[in-house]
Design a protein around this motif. Structure first.
Motif, short mmCIF file in Angstrom:
data_model
loop_
_atom_site.label_atom_id
_atom_site.label_comp_id
_atom_site.label_asym_id
_atom_site.label_seq_id
_atom_site.Cartn_x
_atom_site.Cartn_y
_atom_site.Cartn_z
N SER A 253 -8.08 0.88 5.42
CA SER A 253 -6.90 1.72 5.59
C SER A 253 -6.71 2.02 7.08
O SER A 253 -7.69 2.05 7.85
CB SER A 253 -7.04 3.01 4.79
OG SER A 253 -7.13 2.74 3.41
N TYR B 129 -0.61 7.35 7.29
CA TYR B 129 -1.85 6.81 6.75
C TYR B 129 -1.48 5.74 5.74
O TYR B 129 -0.78 6.02 4.75
CB TYR B 129 -2.67 7.91 6.08
CG TYR B 129 -3.96 7.43 5.45
CD1 TYR B 129 -5.07 7.13 6.23
CD2 TYR B 129 -4.06 7.26 4.07
CE1 TYR B 129 -6.24 6.69 5.67
CE2 TYR B 129 -5.24 6.82 3.49
CZ TYR B 129 -6.33 6.54 4.30
OH TYR B 129 -7.50 6.10 3.73
N GLU C 100 -7.96 -4.74 -1.34
CA GLU C 100 -9.20 -4.01 -1.64
C GLU C 100 -10.38 -4.96 -1.76
O GLU C 100 -11.45 -4.74 -1.18
CB GLU C 100 -9.01 -3.22 -2.94
CG GLU C 100 -10.24 -2.47 -3.39
CD GLU C 100 -10.00 -1.76 -4.72
OE1 GLU C 100 -10.86 -0.95 -5.09
OE2 GLU C 100 -8.97 -2.04 -5.37
N PRO D 49 0.80 -1.23 0.00
CA PRO D 49 0.00 0.00 0.00
C PRO D 49 0.84 1.28 0.00
O PRO D 49 1.99 1.30 0.46
CB PRO D 49 -0.80 -0.11 1.30
CG PRO D 49 0.07 -0.94 2.19
CD PRO D 49 0.73 -1.94 1.29
N ASP E 233 -2.81 3.12 3.02
CA ASP E 233 -4.00 3.02 2.18
C ASP E 233 -4.22 1.60 1.68
O ASP E 233 -4.02 1.29 0.50
CB ASP E 233 -3.89 4.00 1.01
CG ASP E 233 -5.18 4.08 0.20
OD1 ASP E 233 -6.22 3.64 0.71
OD2 ASP E 233 -5.12 4.57 -0.94
N GLU F 89 -7.16 0.19 1.45
CA GLU F 89 -8.46 0.10 0.77
C GLU F 89 -8.36 0.25 -0.75
O GLU F 89 -9.29 -0.13 -1.46
CB GLU F 89 -9.41 1.15 1.34
CG GLU F 89 -9.80 0.88 2.79
CD GLU F 89 -10.69 1.98 3.35
OE1 GLU F 89 -11.23 2.78 2.56
OE2 GLU F 89 -10.84 2.04 4.59
N ASN F 90 -7.26 0.82 -1.24
CA ASN F 90 -7.08 0.99 -2.68
C ASN F 90 -5.88 0.21 -3.20
O ASN F 90 -5.20 0.63 -4.14
CB ASN F 90 -6.93 2.48 -3.01
CG ASN F 90 -8.18 3.27 -2.70
OD1 ASN F 90 -9.21 3.07 -3.34
ND2 ASN F 90 -8.11 4.15 -1.70
#
Length: 448
Positions: free
Chosen positions: A329, A302, A312, A280, A304, A306-307
């Protein structure tokens, strides 16, 4: 001799590292780990600076080599339970806990920086094990297929043989080695920028392999698949005259080729499948302060998930394989303090907090990747062996914030009203503690 040395070095640097925030390591090397991983605006050593903010290596005006090696211990526990009737009409309720029996894992890190006092340019190179997860949960001996089965004793259905609806022997090994080449440029005496192309090697082995479709005998056991990935990191660093330091960096998602598995099933048939799992992107902001005998650092990150491919997606595919982890995330807070009031013995204290990327309803899918530590505490020190050589050390202890717990899933039970195939009344959960001892040496060439 040189060929054998290079082979040994690669094997050492590609050893399994265990993630503390999802599958992301909270820090790199003894000094950075002892500061809780905080280094975006407080570059106390070259390894921490190269990992979290390439612009921060501009503070180093010498050629410096840093090598660290540690032993990492984890104690995950996997629990599971089924209600009455879940295994067939009249079947008893069962529950149990399985403990991991993996043992210690090595954690290496190698870094070098080239800097000169009269130059605006600073260069660096690193090879870090930055990510990993792994568990070894043995098959449950007290299972319904055993002639001595006793449902009133410890009996974890998660580790029943596949023929009885469990995983059987559950094992995973994932590692990610990242090589970075950094360049920092001093725009002014107080402000620097940096860039770092990154090259990655990842390897994953799963037993059983839920990313592949099962056959009539169940899921297969994979060989070790590997993939190559690429990315970059960008950073900015401001060092104010009064002791305040500010930093920010962005590490792009590391894009990998597919992991291509060859799976051997329980009926000795062989299948192949491909699964993509990227690393990520990470956004970091840092605050540092140095005054007298005190160095303070605080980082916010942070991550990420989720992407990110592999994290995902969630749930099952139409053929019964796992589509992805389905992680959220997360936020990470790292805080560190160095006290230099004792001659030749600076002491460091660090704390790291990480939110949990795993939703309770999806806990089942992350059973092979239980390394989620919410709170981590570190204590470290340094000691000069000579004018050029420094010894660093750290002790780490981490723990999950209670148990991550959800329902056991079965792809055969998936439906529009029950998309994950949850078994009503069942439970799966895991929690863990970690500890680590690491030592490193830092050598400064031609130190003035």
């Amino acid at each position: 001799m040189n060929k054998n040395f290079l082979k040994f070095a690669f094997l050492m640097l590609s050893a399994l590292a265990y993630g503390q925030a999802g599958h992301v390591m909270q820090g790199v090397g003894s000094v950075n780990m002892s500061m809780g991983g905080a280094a975006t605006a407080q570059p106390l050593d070259i390894s921490g600076a190269l990992q979290w903010n390439p612009a921060a290596i501009s503070v180093f005006d010498n050629k410096i080599l840093d090598f660290n090696i540690g032993a990492f211990f984890s104690s995950p526990e996997l629990s599971g339970s089924l209600p009455e009737g879940a295994m067939g009409q009249g079947s008893p309720a069962v529950s149990g806990i399985t403990k991991d029996d993996r043992g210690a894992s090595p954690m290496p890190a190698l870094a070098m920086v080239w800097g000169k006092e009269d130059s605006k340019h600073t260069f660096g190179a690193s090879a870090f094990g930055i990510s990993g997860f792994g568990v070894t949960f043995p098959e449950e001996a007290n299972n319904p297929m055993s002639s001595t089965f006793n449902p009133n004793l410890n009996s974890n259905p998660m580790n029943y043989p596949q023929a009885a609806g469990g995983f059987g022997h559950l094992e995973s090994d994932y590692m990610l080695l990242q090589v970075g080449l950094a360049w920092a440029y001093e725009v002014t005496d107080n402000f620097s920028i940096g860039v770092q192309p990154t090259f990655n090697y990842a390897a994953l082995e799963l037993a059983p392999n839920p990313t592949a479709s099962p056959n009539d005998a169940g899921y297969g056991i994979s060989d070790k698949a590997s993939a190559i990935g690429f990315g970059a990191q960008f950073g900015a660093f401001y060092n104010a005259p009064g002791g305040i330091k500010l930093g920010a960096s962005y590490k792009t998602a590391q894009s990998f080729s597919d992991l291509e598995f060859k799976n051997t099933h329980l009926d000795d048939s062989v299948s192949e499948n491909a699964f993509n799992m990227d690393y990520p992107s990470i956004l970091s902001f840092g605050l540092g302060y140095s005054k007298g005998d005190i160095d303070f650092a605080m980082d916010y990150r942070y991550v990420d998930y989720e992407n990110t491919d592999g994290f995902e997606a969630k749930g099952w595919t139409q053929t019964g394989s796992v589509a992805g982890f389905g992680w959220k995330s997360i936020n990470i807070l790292s805080v560190g303090l160095q006290y230099k009031g004792i001659e030749k013995l600076p002491l460091r204290f660090g704390y790291t907090y990480s939110s949990n990327p795993i939703d309770d309803e999806l806990a089942f899918f992350s059973s092979p990747a239980t390394a989620v530590i919410a709170n981590a505490f570190q204590f470290g020190f340094s000691y000069p062996l000579t004018d050029n050589l420094r010894l660093n050390g750290v002790y780490h202890y981490g723990a999950s914030d209670g148990k991550t717990e959800g329902e056991i899933m079965n792809p055969r039970m998936a439906s529009p009203t029950n998309p994950y195939g949850a078994i009503s009344g069942s439970k799966v959960g895991y929690e863990m503690t970690t500890s680590m001892v690491m030592f490193g040496v830092s050598y400064t060439f031609n130190k003035k």
